[in-house]
Design an enzyme around this catalytic site. Structure first.
Site, PDB file in Angstrom:
ATOM      1  N   LYS B  50       0.847  -1.202   0.000  1.00 29.42           N
ATOM      2  CA  LYS B  50       0.000   0.000   0.000  1.00 29.42           C
ATOM      3  C   LYS B  50       0.880   1.249   0.000  1.00 29.42           C
ATOM      4  CE  LYS B  50      -3.996   1.962   2.512  1.00 29.42           C
ATOM      5  NZ  LYS B  50      -4.943   1.782   3.638  1.00 29.42           N
ATOM      6  N   SER B 125      -9.838   2.019   2.576  1.00 27.63           N
ATOM      7  CA  SER B 125      -8.903   2.725   1.724  1.00 27.63           C
ATOM      8  C   SER B 125      -7.880   1.821   1.024  1.00 27.63           C
ATOM      9  CB  SER B 125      -8.149   3.751   2.562  1.00 27.63           C
ATOM     10  OG  SER B 125      -7.339   3.112   3.534  1.00 27.63           O
ATOM     11  N   SER B 149     -10.263  -0.266   6.806  1.00 23.98           N
ATOM     12  CA  SER B 149      -9.614  -0.090   5.501  1.00 23.98           C
ATOM     13  C   SER B 149      -8.934  -1.337   4.936  1.00 23.98           C
ATOM     14  CB  SER B 149      -8.598   1.046   5.572  1.00 23.98           C
ATOM     15  OG  SER B 149      -9.252   2.284   5.505  1.00 23.98           O
TER      16      SER B 149
END
Lengths: 476, 447
Positions: B50, B125, B149
Site C-alpha cells: 500500500k 482505503s 480499511s
C-alpha cells in the site's frame, strides 16, 4: 503604591547524549541538518520513542525542587505551523507534567529568605532554528527534538531583584545536579518573564505581559524594570485598560524598552490533545531509588562550608554560587594545612583575576590541587603572600612546573632561620649607627627603615615577622 | 494465482519467472488501476505494498498530490520483516488519499476498479491491495486498517483481510492517518496465507512505543478443529442489506455445522461508534498531516510569504476528503470544543471497549458484517455522510483495538462477493485464525 507580580518560565536544555525522541546526538556546532533522522525531521511514518535519560534528569530536578514527581505523566501535542517545527506540533506535557508543586528558596543579602513555589516542570521537545539571510530563510533542524524541561514558577516574585535571585538559584541547582549546561548565551537556559502590577493590598491578578527570550540576568532585570514602569505609567495615566493587554513583548536591548511581538487578537489556539504515538511516561521504583539520590545542593553545601570550615555566610555563599567554584574549593581544602580563609582569597581574588579569555576555572593551568598547595605554602610561611603572587603568575605561564619548583626557581623561599636573619640585622645596625642613635632618642618611626633594609638585604625572602621580633630585641 | 504458502517454496529461478509473468499480467490489466507502479526490492516472494508504507528509495505518497516527488529514505519495520523472511516489496498499490475513504476514489492516481465489476468500487482505503489480490495480480498485499480499511475492501473484492490487535504490528514507517487506530495487516487469497503473512509482519519493535512487544506466532498452532463459542448479533445485522443478512445466516449455519456453539449477544447502537471514531480519527489526523507543509519535502507551492506558502501548498496538495477531515479535526480540538467533542469521544471509546470485554467474558469470537452492502457503484458514496455511515460495522473494532478478520462467505445474485468478519479479544489472534480457517473450510467460497 503598586505591587509587582512576576512569574518565570525557564526552558532548560537537558544535557542528554541523544535527543528526546530519537537517537540523534544533541551536540552543538555541527554542520546544519546533519544531526537529524526520520523522526526529528517528521518524515512520513516516523515515530517518537522516549529517551529514558530525560525522565531520569526530570526526577533529579523534581528532587532538587522538593517537588511531587508524578509516577505517571503524559505527553500532549501542541499544534502550530512554523518551519522550525517539522511535525507542526510540539510534543509537550500540558495535562499531567512529570514534576509538580516544587519550591525554591531565595536568599537576600540581609540574611533573610523567601520560598518561591514552583508550579511545574514538564518535558518537551525543542524546535530547530530559522536562519534569515536576506530574501532567503534557511532551516536548521539539528536542534529539533532536543529535550527541554520547562520550569514554571508561581507568580510569587515581587521585584526584579527577586526574579534574578530565583533565576540564579535555579541556574545554580541545574549546574549542581548537572542536568544541563544552563548557558544563557548558547540558549540552553531560556527565560520568559510574566509581569503584572496591582495596587498594594489587592489580591487579584491583573493583566500579565510576557517578555520572551532574554539572554542575560542583567537584561532580564532591566526588562522587568522598564516593563513595570510602562504598566505603572499607564495605570497612572488612566490608559491601563487600553495599553496593557495580555500579549508577548520583546525586550529591545539597545532602546531599553519592551515592544509588542504579537497581539491578543492573533493569539494562537494550540489545540492540545494527548499524544497518541507515546504511552504514558512511567517513573519506576528503580528510577526513584536511583535518581532521587542527587548531589549536594548549593544551600546544603553553603551550610556545610560554614560549619565545617568556619567560613562566614558571605564567603560561603560566594564560593557555593557556582558548582565549579565549590568543587575547586573543596579540592583545595583537601590539602593538609590549608586554611579556608586563605583558600577563599586565593581562589576568589587572585586566581579569578588571572582567568582571562578562554581560560576559566575548569581549564585553568593552575588546578585546584596546585592552588591548594600554593595556599599551604603561604599558610606554613614558606613564602610570603607577596611572593605567592609572583609564584602564581609563574605557574599560570608554566603549567608543568610544581609549586615548590617555582618557589625555588624564583628564589622566593622565606628565610626563617633566625641565625641568618640576626646576622643580617647586625649588619644593618652596624652600617647605620647614626639612625640607631636617633631611634633610641625617640624617633620610633625609623623602625620601619630598619625592617625595610633587612628585607631588602634578604631580597624579600626573610620572614617579616621574624625580622620584626629580632630587630625589636636588638634595638631595645 | 499461486498461494503465498506455495510461493514460499519456489526457488530463485521459478520466482524470477513468476515475477516476469506477473509484471506482464499487471501491464495487461492496466484498466483495473490497482498498481501505481511496479518496482521491486530483493529477490523474494512478491508482495504488493500500500502506498502509505515506507519502502526505501520508493516514491511513497499515501495517494496524495502533496507527496509527489517524495522518496522514502528508510524502510518501514514491516518491510524490513518481509525482506528478512524471503519476501519482496513488489509494486505499490492504490489507496484513498491518506487512507481517508471507503472507495479508493479519493486517490491522486485515479479510481481503482473492483475486479468483480468494473463499475463498482474495490472499497477502501486499501482498495488497490484488495483489487490486486482479488484480480489475481498479487499473491498477497499489505494494507492498513484505521476504521475498516483492510477488512472492507477485502470483503468487496472477495479476499481475506486481517486487522491485528492494536500494538501487534509495528506502525514504524506507516504514513499515519490516526495513530491510535492504525494497524498494518495482511490481505491474501485465503486464511492460512493471512496467518503466514501476519506471523511475518507482527512482533515487537522498539521503534514504535505503542507496540505491545509480543512475539508469539499463529502458524505453529493453527487448528481449524477447535470448537469455539461464537457470538452473533441479530439486532446489529438488522440495518444491513439482504445480501449481507443472507450471508450472515449462511455463516451461522456453517459455524454450527463445524461444531461451534452459537450464542446471541447485543451491542449498543453503532451511531455512537461513528461519532467517537470520526472525532478521534480526525483529531489525530489533523496533527499527523500538519507536517505536510512543503518546507522539507513534497510538493511545495510557493507563495509571497511563509503563510501563503503553507496555504498554497496545502490547498493545492490535499484533496477534498482530506481537507474535510483536517477541518473537522481542527474543529473538535479547538479551544472551547475540546471537552465537548474529543474528551467525550474518548469516554465513548472506553464504553465500547468495555462492551466488547463483557461479550468476550464467555465468548471466543464475534461474527459481524463488514459493510452494510456489497461493493457500491462508483459515485454512490459521494455524499460524505453516506460514506461515514458505511463504516458502522468496522470502526468499533479499531476503537477497541481488537483483532478481526474479513473473509468471503458467498456471492450475491449479481456475482458480487459478500464478506463477513470474525472479531477476537485483544491479542487472541490464534483463536481468530483458528475460527476463520474453520469457517473458510465450511463455506468453501469459490472466487
Amino acid at each position: 503604591m503598586f505591587e509587582v507580580v512576576i512569574g518565570l518560565e525557564v526552558h532548560v536544555q537537558l544535557n542528554t547524549k541523544t535527543k528526546l525522541f530519537c537517537s540523534c546526538p544533541t551536540s552543538f556546532n555541527h554542520k546544519q541538518n546533519t544531526n537529524t533522522c526520520p523522526t526529528c525531521l517528521a518524515l512520513p511514518g516516523a515515530l517518537p520513542v522516549l529517551n529514558k535519560e530525560v525522565v531520569h534528569k526530570s526526577i533529579m530536578l523534581g528532587t532538587a525542587l522538593d517537588a511531587t514527581i508524578n509516577r505517571v505523566s503524559y505527553f500532549d501535542r501542541k499544534s502550530y505551523f512554523y518551519p522550525d517545527s517539522p511535525s507542526a506540533y510540539q510534543i509537550t506535557q500540558l495535562y499531567t507534567p512529570i514534576v509538580e508543586h516544587g519550591k525554591l528558596q531565595i536568599d537576600f543579602e540581609d540574611g533573610s529568605n523567601k520560598t518561591i513555589r514552583v508550579n511545574r516542570a514538564h518535558i518537551e521537545a525543542d524546535a530547530g532554528k530559522n536562519i534569515h539571510d536576506g530574501d532567503i530563510s534557511k532551516v536548521d533542524l539539528n536542534r529539533a527534538g532536543t529535550p527541554l524541561l520547562e520550569i514554571v514558577s508561581e507568580p510569587d516574585l515581587r521585584s526584579a531583584e527577586e526574579a534574578i535571585l530565583y533565576l540564579k538559584k535555579l541556574h545554580s541547582i541545574i549546574r549542581y545536579i548537572d542536568i544541563g549546561d544552563a548557558n544563557m548565551q548558547e540558549g540552553s537556559f531560556r527565560v520568559d518573564v510574566n509581569v503584572s502590577i496591582r495596587p498594594k493590598g489587592d489580591e487579584k491578578l491583573y493583566t500579565r505581559v510576557e517578555i520572551k527570550n532574554i539572554n542575560s540576568f542583567k537584561f532580564i532585570q532591566k526588562a522587568i524594570e522598564v516593563e513595570v514602569s510602562r504598566q505603572v505609567e499607564a495605570w497612572e495615566d488612566g490608559t491601563y485598560d487600553e495599553e496593557i493587554v495580555q500579549e508577548t513583548r520583546l525586550f529591545d536591548q539597545v532602546k531599553q524598552e519592551t515592544r509588542s511581538m504579537r497581539g491578543k487578537e492573533e493569539a494562537a489556539d494550540y489545540r492540545y490533545f494527548p499524544e497518541p504515538d507515546l504511552l504514558k511516561c512511567e517513573v519506576t521504583d528503580e528510577m526513584m531509588e536511583k535518581y532521587t539520590k542527587i548531589p549536594e545542593l548549593p544551600d546544603a553545601k553553603k551550610e556545610r562550608f560554614v560549619s565545617e570550615y568556619g567560613m562566614n555566610q558571605y564567603n560561603a555563599s560566594v564560593i557555593t554560587s557556582s558548582v565549579e567554584m565549590a568543587n575547586f574549593f573543596e579540592t583545595m581544602m583537601a590539602e593538609d594545612g590549608v586554611s579556608a580563609k586563605t583558600a577563599t582569597t586565593w581562589l576568589t581574588v587572585e586566581l579569578q583575576a588571572r582567568l582571562k579569555g578562554d581560560v576559566n576555572i575548569m581549564n585553568s593551568p593552575v588546578d585546584a590541587k596546585k592552588l591548594g598547595f600554593l595556599v599551604k605554602r603561604i599558610d606554613d610561611k614558606t613564602i610570603s603572600g607577596k611572593a605567592a603572587k609572583e609564584v602564581l603568575d609563574h605557574l599560570m605561564e608554566n603549567e608543568a612546573v610544581s609549586v615548590d619548583d617555582a618557589i625555588d626557581t624564583l628564589g622566593l623561599k622565606q628565610v626563617t632561620d633566625t641565625g641568618a636573619i640576626e646576622a643580617m640585622c647586625d649588619e644593618i645596625i652596624n652600617a647605620n649607627q647614626d639612625k640607631v642613635e636617633q631611634y633610641k632618642a625617640g624617633k620610633e618611626k625609623l623602625f620601619g627603615f630598619f625592617v625595610g633594609q633587612v628585607m631588602k638585604a634578604s631580597k624579600g625572602s626573610a620572614n617579616p615577622q621574624a625580622v620584626n621580633e629580632i630587630l625589636k630585641a636588638k634595638l631595645g | 494465482m499461486i498461494t503465498l504458502k506455495e510461493a514460499l517454496t519456489l526457488n530463485k529461478d521459478e520466482l524470477n519467472k513468476f515475477k516476469d509473468e506477473l509484471r506482464n499480467k499487471i501491464e495487461a490489466n492496466k484498466d483495473l488501476n490497482a498498481y501505481i507502479d511496479v518496482n521491486s526490492v530483493g529477490e523474494g516472494v512478491p508482495i504488493a505494498i500500500k502506498d502509505n508504507i515506507q519502502v526505501k528509495d520508493w516514491s511513497i505518497t499515501s495517494g496524495s498530490k502533496i507527496l509527489q516527488g517524495y522518496i522514502a529514505p528508510y524502510n518501514a519495520t514491516v518491510i524490513k520483516k518481509l525482506l528478512d523472511n524471503g519476501l519482496s516489496p513488489f509494486g505499490r498499490v492504490n489507496m484513498d488519499e491518506f487512507a481517508m475513504g471507503s472507495t479508493t476514489e479519493s486517490s491522486f492516481y485515479g479510481k481503482t476498479q473492483n475486479p468483480h465489476a468494473s463499475d463498482r468500487v474495490p472499497g477502501g482505503s486499501s482498495g488497490g491491495s484488495a483489487a490486486a489480490v482479488g484480480a489475481g495480480l498479487a499473491i498477497a498485499a499489505l494494507g492498513s486498517d484505521t476504521g475498516g480499511s483492510i477488512r472492507q475492501p477485502a470483503a468487496f473484492c472477495g479476499i481475506v483481510g486481517m486487522k491485528p490487535t492494536y500494538g501487534r504490528v509495528s506502525r514504524y514507517g506507516l504514513g499515519a492517518y490516526a495513530s491510535s487506530l492504525d494497524q498494518i495487516g495482511p490481505m491474501t487469497q485465503n486464511v492460512e496465507d493471512a496467518a503466514i503473512l501476519y506471523d511475518i509482519i507482527s512482533g515487537s519493535d522498539e521503534k514504535d512505543s505503542t507496540n505491545a512487544g509480543r512475539d508469539d506466532k499463529v502458524i505453529p498452532n493453527l487448528d481449524a478443529t477447535r470448537k469455539l463459542t461464537i457470538a452473533v448479533l441479530p439486532k446489529y445485522v438488522e440495518n444491513a442489506s439482504q445480501d449481507i443478512k443472507d450471508a450472515y445466516a449462511k455463516a451461522i449455519e456453517a459455524l454450527k455445522a463445524a461444531g461451534h456453539t452459537i450464542v446471541e449477544r447485543e451491542m449498543m447502537d453503532a451511531k455512537y461508534d461513528i461519532s467517537a471514531y470520526y472525532i478521534t480519527a480526525t483529531a489525530e489526523a489533523t496533527t499527523n498531516l500538519a507536517r505536510y507543509d512543503g518546507i522539507r519535502y513534497g510538493n511545495r507551492v510557493e507563495g509571497k510569504n511563509l503563510e501563503e506558502t503553507f496555504y498554497n501548498t496545502r490547498s493545492e496538495g490535499f484533496g477534498d476528503e482530506v481537507k474535510r477531515r483536517i477541518l473537522l479535526g481542527n474543529f473538535v480540538l479547538s479551544s472551547g470544543y475540546y471537552e465537548a467533542y474529543y474528551v467525550k469521544a474518548q469516554k465513548t471509546r472506553h464504553i465500547i471497549k468495555d462492551e466488547y470485554a463483557k461479550i468476550f467474558e464467555d465468548v471466543d469470537l464475534i461474527l459481524s458484517p463488514v459493510a452494510p452492502t456489497v461493493a457500491p457503484r462508483f459515485g454512490e458514496l459521494a455524499n460524505p455522510m453516506d460514506m461515514y455511515l458505511s463504516d458502522i460495522y468496522t470502526i468499533s473494532v479499531n476503537l477497541a483495538g481488537l483483532p478481526a478478520l474479513s473473509l468471503p462467505i458467498t456471492k450475491n445474485s449479481e456475482g458480487m462477493p459478500v464478506g463477513l468478519q470474525l472479531i477476537a479479544k485483544a491479542y487472541d489472534e490464534q483463536t481468530l485464525f483458528d475460527g476463520a480457517l474453520s469457517l473458510e473450510r465450511e463455506v468453501a467460497y469459490k472466487a
